[in-house]
Design an enzyme around this catalytic site. Structure first.
Site: not given
Ligand code: NAD
Length: 502
Positions: A184, A237-239, A242, A259, A293, A340, A394
């Site tokens: 996904k 993704g985001s905290n 996550g 992550e 990130c 963003q 962040e």
């Molecule tokens: P996000 O959390 O909005 O989305 C990440 C993914 O989760 C997307 O595919 C989204 O559709 C999905 N998602 C949304 N709601 C969900 C739910 N309820 N259940 C399961 N999945 C769901 O993050 P983003 O805006 O796509 O990415 C940016 C963030 O990612 C930043 O905080 C960045 O620091 C982080 N990031 C971390 C790393 C790392 O390795 N630590 C790497 C890249 C990005």
């Protein structure tokens, strides 16, 4: 400054990939992928997936699992290697698509392609090494060894900022270990996800082994974690999301790796090679428009070199050319989308209100060729209060917060004064200080005299504190996440069997 391309490329009509078939999603919600450098350009459209599509994908994956598990790891590796070869052939074309869909400049997109392909190659090779250990037993004529076995059906949930490398570094270890995948990706980057899955299909991956569900996380996120047949979730993704994924997965007692965000510090010491540090800070802070990130978002300067270094930094930042990433002269692309961009601008206002000193940037670019894109100036704030939101939260944009220190302990304390702990950098010629920093800093990755960004296939990647929970990614650790170990005690004395006969 550039003018966004006015020609309208054809709109791709994308589909979900479930059980080896390309099908429309069941959601009434349409997903539209646009070019962040010119939001009038529609790249792709699709009908989003919903929970029912995810359930169908899980059915298909469950059905495919026994045969994929029985396929030998070297044979699985050959399919991965074929995918890597096909990707190499199409690297340029896919990098261009990435620039158009995500916005990063073409050299960065090419770099991401190279990294993702190398990761797939590395995991393909692991097909010949996927094994456990043997150890001597306390008992004679006993063999002790371990096996690594796949988990079953796993969910892989990825963000938009690395639309190729992050899916690659999760999907490749999941597949080589014998799992079937529900992938996904973020809904901002569906076209890149479809291309990656098509390549695995072309490489000969059997139907149902890799399934793609495209659409809003809100429409199907929970089912990807809650469904009883899902045996593990790998999330980046985001905290906010996550933590939700971790809570739901944790309650089920399944493996979860998350992550998440970063607020990575770079420390430049009084004896540092300032030219080297300058290059690293520029790359870390403004590369990929700060949407990494691993981006450098906090700069901690020794006060003895602070004025000089900031002058150098301002000269270099003024040279950044913002624009469409396909333009060869451009060095920083747009924010990925309007939301963003808004976040970037909000944090710039927050920084001003908190009393930080704006040294450069701070504005949205809207004139001429910028009119239809999500462009923001590279921005630097000096004298940032370490308790302020700008220092602690962040932004995920090209906004660098600077603070000055006079002694080493304060530098480490400032670096550690953060809810995050992904990566960091320390610039100094002093080996003793560099080693102390390495030991004392709270981060999953430490760069000495190199930028906070980057990772390599063969070493673990990930963070501590709010930046990561669960197993590290990439390298052996990435594969270990997707396997269970089985310890085998084999007694070959034959005595017990013989004695059982009487
Ligand atoms: P996000 O959390 O909005 O989305 C990440 C993914 O989760 C997307 O595919 C989204 O559709 C999905 N998602 C949304 N709601 C969900 C739910 N309820 N259940 C399961 N999945 C769901 O993050 P983003 O805006 O796509 O990415 C940016 C963030 O990612 C930043 O905080 C960045 O620091 C982080 N990031 C971390 C790393 C790392 O390795 N630590 C790497 C890249 C990005």
């Amino acid at each position: 400054m550039t003018t966004a391309t006015k020609s309208t490329p054809a709109v791709s009509m994308l589909k979900q990939y479930i059980g080896g078939k390309w099908v429309d999603g069941s959601s009434s919600r349409e997903i539209i992928s646009t070019n962040p450098a010119d939001s009038r350009q529609i790249l792709a459209k699709l009908k989003g997936a919903d929970k029912n599509d995810v359930l169908k994908a899980i059915d298909a994956a469950q059905k495919a699992f026994p045969a994929w598990k029985a396929t030998t790891p070297p044979a699985r590796g050959r399919i991965l290697m074929k995918a890597a070869l096909l990707l190499r052939e199409r690297k340029e074309e896919l990098a261009r698509l990435m620039t158009r869909e995500q916005g990063k400049i073409l050299p960065e997109a090419l770099g991401e392609m190279e990294k993702g392909i190398t990761l797939i190659e590395w995991f393909a090779g692991e097909g010949l090494r996927l094994g456990g250990i043997t150890q001597p037993s306390e008992l004679s004529k006993n063999l002790l060894y371990t096996l690594r076995q796949p988990l079953g059906v796993v969910s892989i949930i990825t963000p938009w900022n690395f639309p190729f490398a992050i899916p690659a570094w999760k999907i490749a270890p999941a597949l080589i270990s014998g799992n079937c995948v529900i992938f996904k990706p973020a809904s901002l980057v569906p076209a890149m996800a479809v291309e990656l899955v098509r390549i695995f299909e072309e490489a000969g991956l059997p139907a149902g082994v890799l399934n793609l569900v495209l659409g809003a996380g809100s429409a199907m996120g929970d089912i990807l974690v809650e469904e009883p047949r899902i045996k593990a979730v790998s999330f980046t993704g985001s905290n906010e999301i996550g933590k939700r994924v971790h809570t739901i997965g944790g309650a089920r007692g399944i493996k979860v790796t998350c992550e998440m965000g970063g607020k990575n510090p770079a420390v430049v010491w009084d004896d540092a090679d300032l030219e080297l540090a300058l290059g690293g800070v520029m790359k870390g802070a403004f590369g990929s428009t700060g949407q990494r990130c691993t981006a450098t978002s906090r700069l901690i300067l020794h006060e003895a070199i602070a004025e000089k270094f900031l002058k150098m930094l301002l000269v270099e930042t003024a040279k950044i050319k913002v624009g469409d990433g396909l333009d060869k002269t451009v060095t920083m692309g747009p924010a990925v989308d309007e939301s963003q961009l808004k976040t970037d601008l909000e944090y710039i206002e927050i920084g001003k209100k908190e009393g930080a000193k704006l040294l450069c940037g701070g504005k949205r670019l809207t004139a001429g060729g910028f009119a239809h894109g999500w462009f923001v100036e590279p921005t630097i704030f000096d004298s940032v209060d370490p308790k302020s939101r700008l220092w602690q939260e962040e932004v995920f944009g090209p906004v660098l917060a600077v603070a000055r220190v006079s002694h080493f302990e304060k530098a480490v304390a400032l670096a550690n004064d953060s809810p995050f702990g992904l990566t960091c950098a320390f610039y100094s010629q002093d080996l003793t200080l560099a080693m102390r920093f390495t030991e004392e800093v709270e981060a999953g990755m430490v760069h000495l005299n190199s930028p906070t960004i980057g990772g390599e296939a063969q070493v673990p990647f990930g963070g501590v504190k709010g930046s990561g929970v669960g197993e590290r990614e990439m390298a052996k650790e990435g594969m270990h996440f997707f396997t269970e170990q089985k310890t085998v005690f084999l007694d070959y004395t034959g005595r017990r069997r013989a004695s059982n006969l009487y």
